[in-house]
Design an enzyme around this catalytic site. Sequence first.
Site, PDB file in Angstrom:
ATOM      1  N   HIS A  46       0.827  -1.202   0.000  1.00  0.00           N
ATOM      2  CA  HIS A  46       0.000   0.000   0.000  1.00  0.00           C
ATOM      3  C   HIS A  46       0.867   1.259   0.000  1.00  0.00           C
ATOM      4  O   HIS A  46       1.633   1.495   0.927  1.00  0.00           O
ATOM      5  CB  HIS A  46      -0.948   0.044   1.200  1.00  0.00           C
ATOM      6  N   THR A  94      -9.177   8.923  -7.497  1.00  0.00           N
ATOM      7  CA  THR A  94     -10.353   8.545  -6.696  1.00  0.00           C
ATOM      8  C   THR A  94     -10.055   7.385  -5.751  1.00  0.00           C
ATOM      9  O   THR A  94     -10.694   7.259  -4.715  1.00  0.00           O
ATOM     10  CB  THR A  94     -11.550   8.167  -7.598  1.00  0.00           C
ATOM     11  N   HIS A  97      -4.765   4.380  -3.492  1.00  0.00           N
ATOM     12  CA  HIS A  97      -3.707   3.355  -3.516  1.00  0.00           C
ATOM     13  C   HIS A  97      -3.024   3.561  -4.859  1.00  0.00           C
ATOM     14  O   HIS A  97      -3.690   3.494  -5.904  1.00  0.00           O
ATOM     15  CB  HIS A  97      -4.339   1.960  -3.380  1.00  0.00           C
ATOM     16  N   HIS A  99      -1.639   3.701  -8.341  1.00  0.00           N
ATOM     17  CA  HIS A  99      -1.929   2.867  -9.505  1.00  0.00           C
ATOM     18  C   HIS A  99      -1.614   3.626 -10.771  1.00  0.00           C
ATOM     19  O   HIS A  99      -1.667   4.861 -10.804  1.00  0.00           O
ATOM     20  CB  HIS A  99      -3.393   2.400  -9.514  1.00  0.00           C
ATOM     21  N   HIS A 101      -2.670   3.738 -14.845  1.00  0.00           N
ATOM     22  CA  HIS A 101      -3.629   3.323 -15.858  1.00  0.00           C
ATOM     23  C   HIS A 101      -2.857   3.017 -17.140  1.00  0.00           C
ATOM     24  O   HIS A 101      -2.122   3.890 -17.622  1.00  0.00           O
ATOM     25  CB  HIS A 101      -4.617   4.452 -16.175  1.00  0.00           C
TER      26      HIS A 101
HETATM   27  P1  5GP Z   1      -8.295   7.002 -10.328  1.00  0.00           P
HETATM   28  O1  5GP Z   1      -9.528   7.767 -10.622  1.00  0.00           O
HETATM   29  O2  5GP Z   1      -8.036   6.921  -8.832  1.00  0.00           O
HETATM   30  O3  5GP Z   1      -7.069   7.435 -11.070  1.00  0.00           O
HETATM   31  O4  5GP Z   1      -8.555   5.536 -10.842  1.00  0.00           O
HETATM   32  C1  5GP Z   1      -9.309   4.607 -10.139  1.00  0.00           C
HETATM   33  C2  5GP Z   1      -9.813   3.618 -11.144  1.00  0.00           C
HETATM   34  O5  5GP Z   1     -10.211   2.450 -10.449  1.00  0.00           O
HETATM   35  C3  5GP Z   1     -11.026   4.085 -11.930  1.00  0.00           C
HETATM   36  O6  5GP Z   1     -10.717   4.064 -13.327  1.00  0.00           O
HETATM   37  C4  5GP Z   1     -12.118   3.086 -11.560  1.00  0.00           C
HETATM   38  O7  5GP Z   1     -12.931   2.765 -12.664  1.00  0.00           O
HETATM   39  C5  5GP Z   1     -11.325   1.893 -11.067  1.00  0.00           C
HETATM   40  N1  5GP Z   1     -11.973   1.110 -10.040  1.00  0.00           N
HETATM   41  C6  5GP Z   1     -12.570   1.558  -8.902  1.00  0.00           C
HETATM   42  N2  5GP Z   1     -13.013   0.534  -8.164  1.00  0.00           N
HETATM   43  C7  5GP Z   1     -12.682  -0.605  -8.843  1.00  0.00           C
HETATM   44  C8  5GP Z   1     -12.879  -1.996  -8.575  1.00  0.00           C
HETATM   45  O8  5GP Z   1     -13.438  -2.406  -7.553  1.00  0.00           O
HETATM   46  N3  5GP Z   1     -12.404  -2.868  -9.497  1.00  0.00           N
HETATM   47  C9  5GP Z   1     -11.775  -2.454 -10.635  1.00  0.00           C
HETATM   48  N4  5GP Z   1     -11.346  -3.390 -11.483  1.00  0.00           N
HETATM   49  N5  5GP Z   1     -11.571  -1.145 -10.917  1.00  0.00           N
HETATM   50  C10 5GP Z   1     -12.030  -0.228 -10.033  1.00  0.00           C
HETATM   51 ZN    ZN Z   2      -4.096  -0.072  -0.528  1.00  0.00          ZN
END
Ligand code: 5GP
Ligand code: ZN
Length: 113
Positions: A46, A94, A97, A99, A101
Amino acid sequence: MDDCIFCKIAHGEIPSKKVYEDDKILAFYDLDPKAPVHVLIIPKEHISSAWDITEENSDIVAYIFQKAPQLAKELALEGGFRLVNNCGDNGGQTVKHLHFHMLGGRFMAWPPG
Ligand code: 5GP
Ligand code: ZN
């Protein structure tokens, strides 16, 4: 982190459609894809966001980028891909943690919205 959704995915407590996994990282399909191919690459450890990358833990970022070409080839992204991190509220993060894309399968416009 007990309430972190990506920690739960990393530990198999929440199911995901896995693309790649080893002892350090996991790659899985995004639930709400923003491109024909949309995969998330996370460290199993994490780390809340890019704000929290330090001299001690930055190896994992290099490792993710090291694995990216292999992953992109397996996903048939020969035309190219975008590997992007959203950090903090203004960055559009959002899930708290770290990540990355991996997006592809179409031309990715620049600048993003
Ligand atoms: P962020 O907006 O933080 O850059 O990206 C978070 C991403 O996580 C979003 O694109 C969202 O669709 C994806 N996401 C959120 N919850 C889940 C989940 O439970 N499973 C999967 N596979 N993707 C998720
Ligand atoms: Zn985490």
